[in-house]
Design a protein around this motif. Structure first.
Motif, mmCIF file in Angstrom:
data_model
loop_
_atom_site.group_PDB
_atom_site.id
_atom_site.type_symbol
_atom_site.label_atom_id
_atom_site.label_comp_id
_atom_site.label_asym_id
_atom_site.label_seq_id
_atom_site.Cartn_x
_atom_site.Cartn_y
_atom_site.Cartn_z
ATOM 1 N N PHE A 1 0.857 -1.198 0.000
ATOM 2 C CA PHE A 1 0.000 0.000 0.000
ATOM 3 C C PHE A 1 0.888 1.243 0.000
ATOM 4 O O PHE A 1 1.891 1.296 0.728
ATOM 5 N N ARG A 2 0.480 2.184 -0.837
ATOM 6 C CA ARG A 2 1.282 3.405 -0.965
ATOM 7 C C ARG A 2 0.762 4.439 0.032
ATOM 8 O O ARG A 2 -0.389 4.884 -0.072
ATOM 9 N N LEU A 3 1.623 4.782 0.979
ATOM 10 C CA LEU A 3 1.207 5.801 1.962
ATOM 11 C C LEU A 3 1.366 7.183 1.356
ATOM 12 O O LEU A 3 2.315 7.443 0.635
ATOM 13 N N LYS A 4 0.424 8.046 1.678
ATOM 14 C CA LYS A 4 0.518 9.419 1.187
ATOM 15 C C LYS A 4 1.580 10.172 1.984
ATOM 16 O O LYS A 4 1.722 9.967 3.185
ATOM 17 N N HIS A 5 2.295 11.039 1.266
ATOM 18 C CA HIS A 5 3.305 11.854 1.936
ATOM 19 C C HIS A 5 2.587 12.842 2.860
ATOM 20 O O HIS A 5 1.501 13.338 2.507
ATOM 21 N N PRO A 6 3.172 13.131 4.043
ATOM 22 C CA PRO A 6 2.510 14.092 4.942
ATOM 23 C C PRO A 6 2.151 15.404 4.251
ATOM 24 O O PRO A 6 1.137 16.019 4.545
ATOM 25 N N LEU A 7 3.007 15.816 3.295
ATOM 26 C CA LEU A 7 2.752 17.103 2.638
ATOM 27 C C LEU A 7 1.699 17.021 1.541
ATOM 28 O O LEU A 7 1.366 18.042 0.927
ATOM 29 N N SER B 1 -7.138 3.982 -7.773
ATOM 30 C CA SER B 1 -6.912 5.434 -7.717
ATOM 31 C C SER B 1 -8.224 6.106 -7.314
ATOM 32 O O SER B 1 -9.295 5.553 -7.532
ATOM 33 N N GLU B 2 -8.096 7.334 -6.764
ATOM 34 C CA GLU B 2 -9.284 8.094 -6.355
ATOM 35 C C GLU B 2 -10.179 8.338 -7.569
ATOM 36 O O GLU B 2 -11.394 8.242 -7.508
ATOM 37 N N ALA B 3 -9.510 8.679 -8.703
ATOM 38 C CA ALA B 3 -10.268 9.048 -9.906
ATOM 39 C C ALA B 3 -11.136 7.896 -10.396
ATOM 40 O O ALA B 3 -12.214 8.105 -10.930
ATOM 41 N N SER B 4 -10.656 6.664 -10.204
ATOM 42 C CA SER B 4 -11.422 5.530 -10.710
ATOM 43 C C SER B 4 -12.691 5.285 -9.897
ATOM 44 O O SER B 4 -13.558 4.541 -10.320
ATOM 45 N N TYR B 5 -12.792 5.916 -8.732
ATOM 46 C CA TYR B 5 -13.995 5.754 -7.904
ATOM 47 C C TYR B 5 -14.778 7.060 -7.774
ATOM 48 O O TYR B 5 -15.634 7.197 -6.938
ATOM 49 N N SER B 6 -14.402 8.041 -8.619
ATOM 50 C CA SER B 6 -15.064 9.339 -8.503
ATOM 51 C C SER B 6 -15.759 9.690 -9.803
ATOM 52 O O SER B 6 -15.607 9.005 -10.803
ATOM 53 N N THR B 7 -16.487 10.802 -9.762
ATOM 54 C CA THR B 7 -17.132 11.271 -10.984
ATOM 55 C C THR B 7 -16.080 11.955 -11.845
ATOM 56 O O THR B 7 -14.965 12.219 -11.397
ATOM 57 N N SER B 8 -16.477 12.287 -13.081
ATOM 58 C CA SER B 8 -15.512 12.927 -13.981
ATOM 59 C C SER B 8 -15.140 14.331 -13.520
ATOM 60 O O SER B 8 -14.220 14.941 -14.029
ATOM 61 N N LEU B 9 -15.866 14.848 -12.504
ATOM 62 C CA LEU B 9 -15.560 16.186 -11.985
ATOM 63 C C LEU B 9 -14.131 16.281 -11.476
ATOM 64 O O LEU B 9 -13.514 17.338 -11.487
ATOM 65 N N GLY C 1 -2.709 4.841 -8.853
ATOM 66 C CA GLY C 1 -3.207 3.824 -7.935
ATOM 67 C C GLY C 1 -2.465 3.857 -6.620
ATOM 68 O O GLY C 1 -1.423 4.516 -6.491
ATOM 69 N N ASN C 2 -3.006 3.190 -5.631
ATOM 70 C CA ASN C 2 -2.323 3.223 -4.332
ATOM 71 C C ASN C 2 -2.153 1.862 -3.672
ATOM 72 O O ASN C 2 -1.715 1.790 -2.531
ATOM 73 N N ALA C 3 -2.525 0.785 -4.382
ATOM 74 C CA ALA C 3 -2.298 -0.549 -3.809
ATOM 75 C C ALA C 3 -1.969 -1.520 -4.934
ATOM 76 O O ALA C 3 -2.532 -1.426 -6.029
ATOM 77 N N VAL C 4 -1.031 -2.397 -4.668
ATOM 78 C CA VAL C 4 -0.661 -3.371 -5.693
ATOM 79 C C VAL C 4 -0.519 -4.755 -5.049
ATOM 80 O O VAL C 4 0.001 -4.885 -3.938
#
Lengths: 478, 231
Positions: A81-87, A115-123, A99-102
């Motif tokens: 799992f890819r952790l997000k950088h604090p910043l 990825s967030e985009a794959s679960y979100s609207t096109s917005l 993506g964030n998991a492999v």
């Protein structure tokens, strides 16, 4: 330049702006946007807790396996799992699209998913509202709005002539106004600084994070300095206030929309990348040529088997002092990984070539400079994502080869199948294989790869100062 | 106090001011009449140092404006046709800013006195300039000149758009300034006011000073006749 006159002109600009209700409206709107962006950033970052949890679960699941044949464990695999950088609370960069998991297993390089985009609207394609994005896109617009008339309006109504006959020099007027405008932009900027620092202080982070933040904050400060000077330069170089505003809006569109979009489109046209299917297909096509490492009688591996038998002076793999299928899979893993790594490197190089145009264009576009630097330092750019892919693949390879080594060492030579509960390895071995931990690129390497962006911001600061000096010598009050 | 010596200015091939020679003495009001584009504003801009002459010299206090911009700026003031200044600030705040810019450190009550001296009633001192009439703004412009203790005041069409009462007030203020030793150079279209306020009147046409006379030698209707004949 006289310091007192400079400050007087700057202060007058401030006072004049603060006598208008518009500034309070703008400040209020900016604070609302900041609140929203900070909240988004925090909730975005909160996902890390879930990822840490999932990573722990994957590890527990790995370690909970009973005594097993190592090859079955190699296929049982694990997750990275890819952790997000604090910043990343400050600048989301391309995070939403990566993506964030492999899933990591033997012989197979799976793609990084979820990825967030794959679960979100096109917005989401319009970009999420991060603090970095507000500073990059919206704050320049506010600065343009506050400063477009700074010089030209005084010229239009004759006040500039009074200013100059009262004893102020052009240099003092221009730099005084620029100082006033830059001060105002800092007023809008400071809440972002405080919010970021406050959010970071909620957890303890390493010096690396604070150094990154320091560079980010300094870059944005210079960016706002450039934007402020640019506004004054356009104001002094325009015939009317309307003209100045139109020019500044045109510049904003050019720098923020036209150049970045065009450079990306041109980059993709010049350096096309294969589709996901083409990419996987090309790898599989090449891997197939090297046979099936699971099959001890695969013709491709015959020469390896024969040379191994010859070295050990035996006639059959059953007579070898180690498990030959494990050895064959070890060799096969090495070959398939080399093929994948080569293809993946070519793909990444192609992406880098695409981005190179944008990176070079940062020299003529400070927005691209600060954007690139901000994403990179916040660990949300393509290179950081690539480093995750690289480390995950390295871990996967280590894991597969460690299982192959266990098979070579602990499974009897004549065993060719991994089925059943007889030919197994002690479960303690699973624990001895280390868990996956992702290491972010160091701040030095990040800055090294963003040298053009750094140069861009510094260069633009110098160019803007040069242009200010040019107008200080050549501007007319008439 | 103010002198033009063979002063000329060309914009490309077009003559804006041609070989201008004139003197304005201390305490004298000189009114320059002329049509739009006659060269009146260019002449003022040459004296203010905002334009460099093509040839000749503009002298303020005996100093060449081009070579001594800082020194000449210290003794001159400028009042445009419409004194806009900063509408968001009050008259007092505008005066404070412009006087500080000229290097004057004047206390707030002294600044108020200057505004009163310029004819602006006290109740307006702290109102936003955007609420002022044109005449009230002109008074702030005069107060700025007073605060600077300018010896020479250039005025560009100061009475255009003012109602008769405001014009009369303005004329009286100018006369009072001249009495106190200020030299005034006023570009105007207003023939009657020019004759009324000016010690001398000049007519400029196509950049040339074609007529100059003391006002005691001519009345307003004669001046109007002459003006219409000459342009």
């Amino acid at each position: 330049m006289r310091r007192d006159v400079l400050l007087l002109v700057a202060r007058q600009f401030w006072t004049s702006v603060f006598k208008s209700k518009a500034i309070y409206l703008l400040l209020g709107l900016t604070l609302i946007l900041l609140f929203y962006a900070a909240f988004s950033g925090v909730s975005y970052h909160e996902q890390n807790h879930h990822r840490i949890e999932h990573q722990q679960q994957a590890r527990e699941s790995w370690e909970a396996n009973p005594d097993k044949h190592p090859h079955r464990m190699a296929h049982f695999g694990t997750f990275a799992f890819r952790l997000k950088h604090p910043l990343s609370i400050f600048d989301f960069g391309v995070e939403s699209f990566t993506g964030n998991a492999v899933f990591l297993e033997a012989h197979k390089q799976n793609v990084v998913n979820f990825s967030e985009a794959s679960y979100s609207t096109s917005l989401i394609r319009f970009g999420e509202l991060s603090m970095g994005m507000i500073l990059q896109l919206i704050l320049p617009l506010i600065v343009f709005f506050l400063g477009y008339a700074a010089i030209v309006a005084d010229r239009e109504n004759g006040t500039l002539k009074i200013l100059l006959t009262q004893g102020a020099t052009w240099k003092e007027v221009l730099y005084g106004r620029a100082l006033g405008l830059f001060g105002l932009s800092c007023l809008f900027y400071l809440p972002f600084v405080f919010a970021t620092v406050a959010l970071l202080l909620m957890e303890s982070y390493t010096a690396d994070v604070w150094i990154r933040l320091l560079v980010i904050l300094a870059s944005y400060l210079l960016y706002l300095f450039i934007v402020s000077l640019l506004t004054i330069i356009i104001s002094v170089g325009s015939k009317t206030s309307k003209n100045a505003l139109v020019k500044l809006l045109g510049i904003w569109l050019l720098l923020v929309v036209v150049i970045p979009r065009t450079s990306q489109a041109v980059g993709s046209f010049l350096y096309p990348t294969p589709t996901k299917l083409e990419f996987r297909g090309a790898i599989e096509e090449e891997v197939i040529q090297f046979g099936d490492s699971h099959n001890a009688n695969d013709p491709y591996y015959n020469f390896i088997r024969d040379s191994v038998l010859e070295v050990h002076g035996v006639q059959s793999i059953n007579e070898l002092p180690f498990n030959y299928p494990g050895f064959q899979m070890y060799v096969g893993e090495k070959i398939s990984t080399e093929i994948y790594v080569r293809h993946h490197k070519e793909l990444l190089d192609q992406y880098r070539r695409q981005n190179q145009l944008t990176k070079w264009l940062a020299l003529v576009n400070p927005y691209l400079g600060v954007k690139g630097l901000s994403m990179a330092l916040c660990g949300t750019d393509l290179e950081t994502y690539a480093s995750f892919q690289h480390q995950a693949e390295a871990y996967r390879y280590e894991l597969a080869q460690a299982m192959n080594e266990l098979q070579i060492k602990h499974i009897r030579a004549n065993v060719t199948s991994s089925e059943g509960k007889v030919n197994v390895v002690d479960r303690e071995e699973w624990k001895s294989f280390p868990d996956f931990t992702y290491e972010y690129p160091t701040v030095e390497s990040t800055l090294g790869s963003e040298l053009l962006a750094l140069i861009s911001i510094l260069l633009w600061s110098v160019v803007a100062l040069g242009m200010m000096n040019y107008w200080a010598r050549n501007a007319s009050a008439l | 106090m103010l002198e033009a010596v063979n002063l000329s200015k060309k914009y490309g091939q077009k003559d804006a001011v041609v070989d201008l020679n004139l003197k304005v003495e201390k305490g004298e009001v000189f009114c320059l009449l002329g049509q739009n584009g006659a060269g009146k504003t260019t002449t003022i801009n040459l004296f203010l140092g905002l334009l460099d002459p093509t040839s000749g010299k503009a002298l303020v206090g005996g100093l060449d404006v081009v070579e001594n911009k800082v020194s000449t700026n210290q003794i001159l003031a400028y009042i445009p046709e419409v004194v806009q200044l900063y509408g968001n600030l009050s008259g007092l705040e505008n005066l404070e800013f412009f006087s500080k810019l000229a290097g004057q450190k004047i206390a707030s009550d002294e600044l108020s006195k200057l505004l009163l001296e310029a004819g602006l009633q006290e109740e307006h001192h702290k109102s936003k300039l955007s609420s002022y009439s044109k005449g009230m703004r002109q008074k702030v412009g005069i107060a700025i000149a007073l605060s600077k203790q300018a010896q020479v005041i250039f005025m560009d069409e100061p009475t255009s758009g003012l109602d008769p009462k405001a014009t009369d007030e303005f004329t009286n203020i100018c006369k009072s300034l001249a009495k106190n030793g200020k030299s005034i150079f006023m570009a105007t279209h207003d023939i009657f006011n020019a004759v009324n306020v000016g010690d001398r009147v000049g007519i400029m046409n196509e950049g040339r000073l074609i007529y100059s006379s003391h006002t005691e030698n001519i009345d307003a209707s004669e001046m109007q006749e002459l003006y219409l004949k000459t342009i």
